[in-house]
Design an enzyme around this catalytic site. Structure first.
Site, mmCIF file in Angstrom:
data_model
loop_
_atom_site.group_PDB
_atom_site.id
_atom_site.type_symbol
_atom_site.label_atom_id
_atom_site.label_comp_id
_atom_site.label_asym_id
_atom_site.label_seq_id
_atom_site.Cartn_x
_atom_site.Cartn_y
_atom_site.Cartn_z
ATOM 1 N N GLY A 164 20.641 55.713 67.245
ATOM 2 C CA GLY A 164 20.043 56.553 66.213
ATOM 3 C C GLY A 164 19.769 55.808 64.908
ATOM 4 N N CYS A 215 13.306 57.447 66.716
ATOM 5 C CA CYS A 215 14.457 56.737 66.148
ATOM 6 C C CYS A 215 14.039 56.057 64.866
ATOM 7 C CB CYS A 215 14.979 55.734 67.156
ATOM 8 S SG CYS A 215 13.715 54.627 67.755
ATOM 9 N N PRO A 222 15.312 58.097 83.520
ATOM 10 C CA PRO A 222 14.714 58.800 82.382
ATOM 11 C C PRO A 222 15.591 59.985 81.991
ATOM 12 C CG PRO A 222 13.563 59.367 84.418
ATOM 13 C CD PRO A 222 14.617 58.356 84.789
ATOM 14 N N GLU A 282 15.404 44.271 71.143
ATOM 15 C CA GLU A 282 14.275 44.428 72.059
ATOM 16 C C GLU A 282 13.061 43.838 71.342
ATOM 17 O OE1 GLU A 282 14.205 48.621 73.265
ATOM 18 O OE2 GLU A 282 15.484 48.071 74.948
ATOM 19 N N TRP A 295 14.177 61.150 75.863
ATOM 20 C CA TRP A 295 12.994 61.971 76.116
ATOM 21 C C TRP A 295 11.908 61.854 75.057
ATOM 22 C CZ3 TRP A 295 12.951 64.565 71.662
ATOM 23 C CH2 TRP A 295 14.170 64.810 71.044
ATOM 24 N N ASN A 296 12.198 61.160 73.948
ATOM 25 C CA ASN A 296 11.215 61.209 72.845
ATOM 26 C C ASN A 296 10.005 60.309 73.081
ATOM 27 O OD1 ASN A 296 12.956 59.073 72.494
ATOM 28 N ND2 ASN A 296 12.952 59.178 70.276
ATOM 29 N N GLU A 330 19.936 50.665 71.769
ATOM 30 C CA GLU A 330 19.019 51.070 70.699
ATOM 31 C C GLU A 330 19.376 52.510 70.380
ATOM 32 O OE1 GLU A 330 17.161 49.041 69.221
ATOM 33 O OE2 GLU A 330 17.032 47.385 70.651
HETATM 34 P P1 NDP Z 1 21.177 60.859 74.593
HETATM 35 O O1 NDP Z 1 22.003 59.715 74.174
HETATM 36 O O2 NDP Z 1 21.812 62.152 74.798
HETATM 37 O O3 NDP Z 1 20.415 60.531 75.978
HETATM 38 C C1 NDP Z 1 19.705 59.355 76.197
HETATM 39 C C2 NDP Z 1 19.732 59.027 77.692
HETATM 40 O O4 NDP Z 1 21.065 58.734 78.093
HETATM 41 C C3 NDP Z 1 19.278 60.175 78.598
HETATM 42 O O5 NDP Z 1 18.620 59.642 79.728
HETATM 43 C C4 NDP Z 1 20.597 60.812 78.974
HETATM 44 O O6 NDP Z 1 20.550 61.625 80.124
HETATM 45 C C5 NDP Z 1 21.454 59.572 79.176
HETATM 46 N N1 NDP Z 1 22.894 59.829 79.119
HETATM 47 C C6 NDP Z 1 23.544 60.853 78.473
HETATM 48 N N2 NDP Z 1 24.872 60.743 78.666
HETATM 49 C C7 NDP Z 1 25.073 59.637 79.440
HETATM 50 C C8 NDP Z 1 26.237 58.990 79.974
HETATM 51 N N3 NDP Z 1 27.461 59.449 79.750
HETATM 52 N N4 NDP Z 1 26.078 57.883 80.736
HETATM 53 C C9 NDP Z 1 24.852 57.388 80.963
HETATM 54 N N5 NDP Z 1 23.709 57.948 80.496
HETATM 55 C C10 NDP Z 1 23.825 59.056 79.724
HETATM 56 O O7 NDP Z 1 20.024 60.877 73.523
HETATM 57 P P2 NDP Z 1 18.966 62.006 73.255
HETATM 58 O O8 NDP Z 1 18.410 62.483 74.506
HETATM 59 O O9 NDP Z 1 19.568 62.977 72.339
HETATM 60 O O10 NDP Z 1 17.851 61.135 72.501
HETATM 61 C C11 NDP Z 1 17.695 61.141 71.142
HETATM 62 C C12 NDP Z 1 18.533 60.039 70.500
HETATM 63 O O11 NDP Z 1 18.048 58.767 70.870
HETATM 64 C C13 NDP Z 1 18.451 60.089 68.997
HETATM 65 O O12 NDP Z 1 19.711 59.951 68.414
HETATM 66 C C14 NDP Z 1 17.599 58.877 68.636
HETATM 67 O O13 NDP Z 1 17.772 58.342 67.395
HETATM 68 C C15 NDP Z 1 17.913 57.942 69.726
HETATM 69 N N6 NDP Z 1 16.822 57.040 69.897
HETATM 70 C C16 NDP Z 1 16.969 55.737 69.552
HETATM 71 C C17 NDP Z 1 15.929 54.864 69.639
HETATM 72 C C18 NDP Z 1 16.087 53.438 69.300
HETATM 73 O O14 NDP Z 1 15.292 52.635 69.762
HETATM 74 N N7 NDP Z 1 17.059 53.047 68.527
HETATM 75 C C19 NDP Z 1 14.617 55.297 70.113
HETATM 76 C C20 NDP Z 1 14.562 56.680 70.479
HETATM 77 C C21 NDP Z 1 15.649 57.496 70.365
HETATM 78 P P3 NDP Z 1 20.320 63.218 79.945
HETATM 79 O O15 NDP Z 1 18.894 63.406 79.769
HETATM 80 O O16 NDP Z 1 20.823 63.854 81.152
HETATM 81 O O17 NDP Z 1 21.118 63.633 78.741
#
Ligand code: NDP
Length: 484
Positions: free
Chosen positions: A254, A286, A178, A464, A153-154, A252
């Site tokens: 945390g 991230c 999303p 990426e 969501w960020n 990608e």
């Molecule tokens: P999550 O891992 O909880 O969620 C990310 C996505 O995965 C959401 O669409 C979520 O759905 C989905 N998801 C959750 N559980 C599952 C599953 N079991 N199977 C398939 N899909 C699933 O992350 P956050 O929402 O907390 O996002 C923040 C995190 O993302 C931070 O740790 C951040 O560092 C990382 N991040 C990394 C980046 C990078 O490029 N390295 C860039 C941006 C963020 P739902 O919304 O329903 O939970």
């Protein structure tokens, strides 16, 4: 029951809105905590419909000339660009970020699409002329098929386009999921791309929770690859699920990016980069400066400057004039960061700015948290060892570069990093020794489409951006052409 302004049928499949079978989810404005829309969540059957549509569309899409795919995507991206003024407030409303940050995000997302449109004319394989007398070999590149893109969501649109652009140019079809809390901009984005000429079914969106829609996408037998951005624990789970069927996967995840400020650095520029790099997008990025290590001899000057900048930041609704930092995305996210800060301060860190929610009457219902600075929390406290996904910056005093690099690397994460020094030898040493996928030297932590990006250690798997991204959306095949 809460009354919302708009209800959405759910997914976007084969060029049209699709009514999902799952429960209604609410979309909340983080600036006031109120639900303004509801949307039906996708069931596993809805995800199957999307994947089948993608598989059907992918065949014709993959048969087009690569440059034609680029041309179509370029025109479709232009359509999105024409609607920026509609998308920007929508993104701010569902995500919380400032209108300025929404414009930056959406413009960057379109830039990424255009970057891969440009590369579409240089997607090549390889050729070896003389394997044996009269025998030659060449290397074909073929698309994978259907790609699942799972996005947090960020940055709902840039993180989507990092996957969508190389996947589509390489000839794949995409089903994106999303985050459950930010579905609306992505749905409109998909509609606009289709209106702009992207063939139906080539890009589909399923909305809903990760545990249902996300897992249905990951485990669907027709999905050949998952491109995931999100938290490390969910990334680990997805990687394990992808083991079945040996699906391709890029992760990608945390980060907890260290920034090292040496005694010979341009201190004003470094302090400014620290503030920007930590508080941009309300610290929910991230790639963000999450730990600062500053040489003792210049520490007071840097701390004073960062604290002054932090206290000056104007916190407010993302859609309000002059706001520099909006709310956090959810109350749960705010509680998590508040807990990490208070435990790090209780353990011995010195709180010099922020540390709580603002008490202004007009912000009280939103998920706001003041920009925060903590000095010298213990090196085993939450702010040192966990990812802090919000506007809170720890700063440590260190003796020299060796100590700074040792702390920088004492982390499970290895996403970004930065070093500030005028000494080329020190800069090279830091770039060589820091365990991370990116090191910026005397530069703000800006990501370029031109350079491959991906985390080391628990921060990710695969790349990426850059031409390298194509390697993760194609299979290669070696072909031997005999003499007769
Ligand atoms: P999550 O891992 O909880 O969620 C990310 C996505 O995965 C959401 O669409 C979520 O759905 C989905 N998801 C959750 N559980 C599952 C599953 N079991 N199977 C398939 N899909 C699933 O992350 P956050 O929402 O907390 O996002 C923040 C995190 O993302 C931070 O740790 C951040 O560092 C990382 N991040 C990394 C980046 C990078 O490029 N390295 C860039 C941006 C963020 P739902 O919304 O329903 O939970």
């Amino acid at each position: 029951m809460t009354t919302v302004e708009a209800t959405y049928p759910g997914s976007f499949i084969a060029g049209a809105q699709h009514r999902n079978a799952g429960d209604e989810l609410q979309v909340v404005n983080p600036a006031d905590g109120r639900a303004f829309a509801s949307i039906a969540a996708a069931s596993a059957a809805d995800v199957d419909t999307a994947v089948q549509a993608a598989a059907e569309a992918q065949r014709a899409w993959s048969e087009l000339a690569v440059s034609k795919r680029g041309e179509i995507l370029g025109r479709a991206a232009h359509r999105v660009e024409e609607h920026l003024d509609e998308l920007i407030p929508l993104l701010t409303r569902e995500q919380g970020k400032t209108l300025r940050d929404s414009r930056i995000e959406l413009t960057k997302a379109i830039d990424t699409l255009m970057h891969y449109v440009g590369l579409s004319k240089s997607l090549r394989g390889a050729h070896t002329p003389n394997l044996d007398p009269g025998v030659e070999g060449y290397v074909l590149r073929r698309p994978l098929g259907v790609v699942g893109a799972i996005v947090p969501w960020n940055f709902p649109t840039t993180l989507l386009c990092n996957k969508l652009a190389p996947a589509l140019v390489a000839g794949n079809a995409v089903v994106a999921k999303p985050a459950a809390t930010t579905p609306l901009t992505t749905l409109r984005f998909a509609e606009l791309l289709t209106e702009g000429g992207l063939p139906e079914g080539v890009f589909n969106v399923v909305t809903g929770n990760g545990s249902v829609a996300g897992e249905a996408l990951v485990t669907h037998p027709l999905v050949r690859k998952i491109a995931f951005t999100g938290s490390t624990p969910v990334g680990e789970r997805i990687m394990a699920l992808c083991a079945s069927g040996v699906k391709r996967v890029t992760l990608e995840l945390g980060g907890s990016d260290p920034m090292i400020i040496c005694d010979d650095a341009d201190l004003a520029a470094a302090a400014s980069a620290a503030s920007m790099g930590r508080f941009y997008n309300c610290g929910q990025a991230c790639l963000a400066i999450k730990r600062v290590y500053v040489f003792e001899s210049v520490a007071e000057e840097v701390i004073e400057s960062v604290v002054a900048k932090t206290k000056r930041l104007k916190v407010g609704r993302g859609d309000a004039e002059g706001t520099q930092m909006g709310p956090m995305h959810t109350n749960a996210q705010r509680s998590e960061v508040a807990g990490q800060v208070s435990r790090s301060v209780s353990a011995g860190g010195e709180l010099l700015a922020g540390g709580s929610a603002p008490d202004d009457a007009d912000l009280i219902d939103g998920f706001f948290y003041e920009p925060t600075v903590v000095i010298d929390p213990p090196h085993d406290s939450p702010m040192a060892i966990e990812e802090v996904f919000g506007p809170a910056l720890p700063i440590w005093r260190v003796a020299d570069l060796d100590e700074a690099i040792a702390h920088a690397n004492a982390s499970q994460f290895g996403l970004g990093s930065s070093v500030w020094t005028r000494d080329l030898a020190r800069a090279r040493e830091a770039a060589n020794r820091i365990e991370a996928g990116y090191t910026w030297i005397n530069s703000r932590t800006k990501v370029y489409d031109e350079l491959p990006f991906g985390g080391w250690k628990s921060s990710g798997y695969g790349k990426e951006h850059g031409e390298e991204a194509f390697d993760y959306y194609t299979e290669t095949k070696s072909v031997v052409l005999g003499a007769s």
